[in-house]
Every structure is written in C-alpha cells, then in structure tokens.
Design a protein around this motif. Structure first.
Motif, PDB file in Angstrom:
ATOM      1  N   LEU A 241      30.700  38.309  34.654  1.00 33.93           N
ATOM      2  CA  LEU A 241      31.043  37.983  35.782  1.00 33.93           C
ATOM      3  C   LEU A 241      29.856  38.049  36.700  1.00 33.93           C
ATOM      4  O   LEU A 241      28.955  38.682  36.298  1.00 33.93           O
ATOM      5  N   THR A 242      29.778  37.820  37.871  1.00 35.14           N
ATOM      6  CA  THR A 242      28.803  38.143  38.834  1.00 35.14           C
ATOM      7  C   THR A 242      29.218  38.809  40.003  1.00 35.14           C
ATOM      8  O   THR A 242      30.561  38.628  40.752  1.00 35.14           O
ATOM      9  N   VAL A 243      28.778  39.616  40.588  1.00 35.71           N
ATOM     10  CA  VAL A 243      28.959  40.365  41.896  1.00 35.71           C
ATOM     11  C   VAL A 243      28.893  39.364  43.022  1.00 35.71           C
ATOM     12  O   VAL A 243      28.048  38.592  43.249  1.00 35.71           O
ATOM     13  N   ALA A 244      30.015  39.532  44.023  1.00 44.64           N
ATOM     14  CA  ALA A 244      30.442  38.366  44.750  1.00 44.64           C
ATOM     15  C   ALA A 244      30.000  38.755  46.211  1.00 44.64           C
ATOM     16  O   ALA A 244      30.075  37.813  47.075  1.00 44.64           O
ATOM     17  N   ALA A 245      29.325  39.873  46.274  1.00 41.87           N
ATOM     18  CA  ALA A 245      28.546  40.272  47.531  1.00 41.87           C
ATOM     19  C   ALA A 245      27.566  41.208  47.577  1.00 41.87           C
ATOM     20  O   ALA A 245      27.682  41.803  46.649  1.00 41.87           O
ATOM     21  N   ASN A 246      26.743  41.207  48.319  1.00 42.06           N
ATOM     22  CA  ASN A 246      25.706  42.332  48.336  1.00 42.06           C
ATOM     23  C   ASN A 246      26.291  43.658  48.951  1.00 42.06           C
ATOM     24  O   ASN A 246      27.157  43.831  49.645  1.00 42.06           O
ATOM     25  N   ILE A 247      25.857  44.658  47.926  1.00 45.13           N
ATOM     26  CA  ILE A 247      26.563  46.103  48.043  1.00 45.13           C
ATOM     27  C   ILE A 247      25.492  46.891  48.693  1.00 45.13           C
ATOM     28  O   ILE A 247      24.402  47.057  48.227  1.00 45.13           O
TER      29      ILE A 247
END
Length: 224
Positions: free
Chosen positions: A84-90
């Motif tokens: 999967l890919t991270v959907a937002a900047n953390i």
C-alpha cells in the motif's frame, strides 16, 4: 594603626573581588552539545519536543491507499502479499515532515476472526526500508459468488487473490481467470476437479483498500 587598617581593608576588598570572580567562572563555560541531544535519565519521562521529533507514537493511525484496484477479493482463509502507499503527509506538531505522501507500506492480508486484515511488515521512506509494527482493522464484508454470476461484473475494478480466483472459477465455471499467470501452477493443477464438482455458491472477503486498510501503530515508530 591607620595604615594597617587601610592595608587590611584593601586586602579584604581584593579577596572579595577574587572570590567573586572565581564564583562567576563556571557560568561562562558553554553547555556541551551532547547534553542537549541526550537528556539525563531523570528527564526522560518528560523529554523535550526536540528529543521526540523523529518518533511516531504507538496508537497513531496512518491513512493508506491502493491505486491498483477499487476492491480486493480474497478467499476466507487466504494470505496475500500486498503493498500500500501512505495517503497523506505525516507531520509532527512542529510541522516537520516525518513520512511523506506516497511512502510504501509492505505487508500481507491475513485471515483472522472470520475476516481479513492487513498486517504491515515494512515501511519504505525515501528508498530506506524500516521495520513497521502496525495493522488494520478486521474486514468481515463478504461477497457471495453464485453459479451463473457474470465473472466480468465480479472482477470489475478488483484485484483478486489466487485462492479467491480459484473459488470464483470453481463456482462459475469460468475458466477465463483460471490461468497460470493468475493462479500459479499448484492451484491450477487442482482446479479441474473443483470445476467439475462445483458448488452452487461460495463467499469471498471483499475489501475496499482505500477505506478499510488504514493502519494503526502497535509500537512506536522510530525514524532514522
């Protein structure tokens, strides 16, 4: 006598000046840089913000997405590799970017408690792999496959696990998805018997990867 007193007074003044100067000397020594990087043990329960800057604490939820498909179908007992890919900047509270949008999360869909969940194993940030202890909630949503169902409708916009493909082919009799590329040799070798004695219906787990698989950290994530 006067001269003696004057001398004594001068000596006292000199000693007072000397002592005052000596007492002031430690205040002029700069604090070592390491003291700012590594707080003493007594302070570690309440570390400074800079000390925790590169730690994402346990319990943090990280949104993820899967751009390859709108849904994922797996058999009830299937384990499936998934990235999967991270959907937002953390970012942290200071606004510092910790995990950029698009970072990859590598793991598996695993069967559990009548459903399936994503168990993360690694996160890839700026081409650097790092261990990740996190998982998603359990997804129990099921999709019934019935004899006579149109395979094209079932598979529209879907990514399908090898075991789920075997189940669908066995129920519908549609050999179009029963290929070496989709199922692999081991499953393909047993599929003929399943199709000949196929059931009227079967169920698979249906996952919406863009809403069902957000992960929660099970331990602190220390970034390097």
């Amino acid at each position: 006598m006067f001269g003696f007193n004057r001398c004594q007074s001068g000596t006292s003044a000199f000693m007072a000046l000397l002592l005052g100067t000596t007492a002031a000397v430690p205040m002029l020594i700069p604090t070592p840089a390491s003291a700012q990087l590594f707080p003493p043990p007594s302070n570690r329960r309440n570390p400074s913000p800079s000390f925790n800057r590169l730690v994402i604490p346990r319990g943090t939820e990280i949104p993820v997405e899967y751009k390859e498909a709108e849904k994922i179908l797996v058999a009830l007992d299937e384990t499936m590799d998934l990235t999967l890919t991270v959907a937002a900047n953390i970012r942290n509270r200071d606004g510092r970017l910790l995990v950029p949008f698009g970072s990859e999360v590598v793991g598996k869909l695993e069967p559990t408690s009548g459903g399936s969940r994503f168990v993360a194993e690694e996160i890839i940030i700026n081409n650097r792999r790092q261990y990740l202890n996190a998982d998603s909630r359990i997804v129990t949503r099921r999709e019934e496959i019935r004899r006579g169902s149109r395979t094209s409708e079932i598979l529209r916009g879907a990514s399908i696990g090898a075991s789920a493909a075997a189940v669908i082919a066995a129920v519908t009799g549609d050999k179009a998805i029963a290929t070496e590329e989709v199922l692999g040799g081991a499953i393909l070798g047993t599929l003929g018997g399943l199709i000949l004695g196929r059931s009227e219906s079967a169920e698979v787990i249906s996952i919406n990867p863009n809403s069902d698989l957000d992960i929660t950290l099970r331990s602190d994530l220390n970034l390097y």
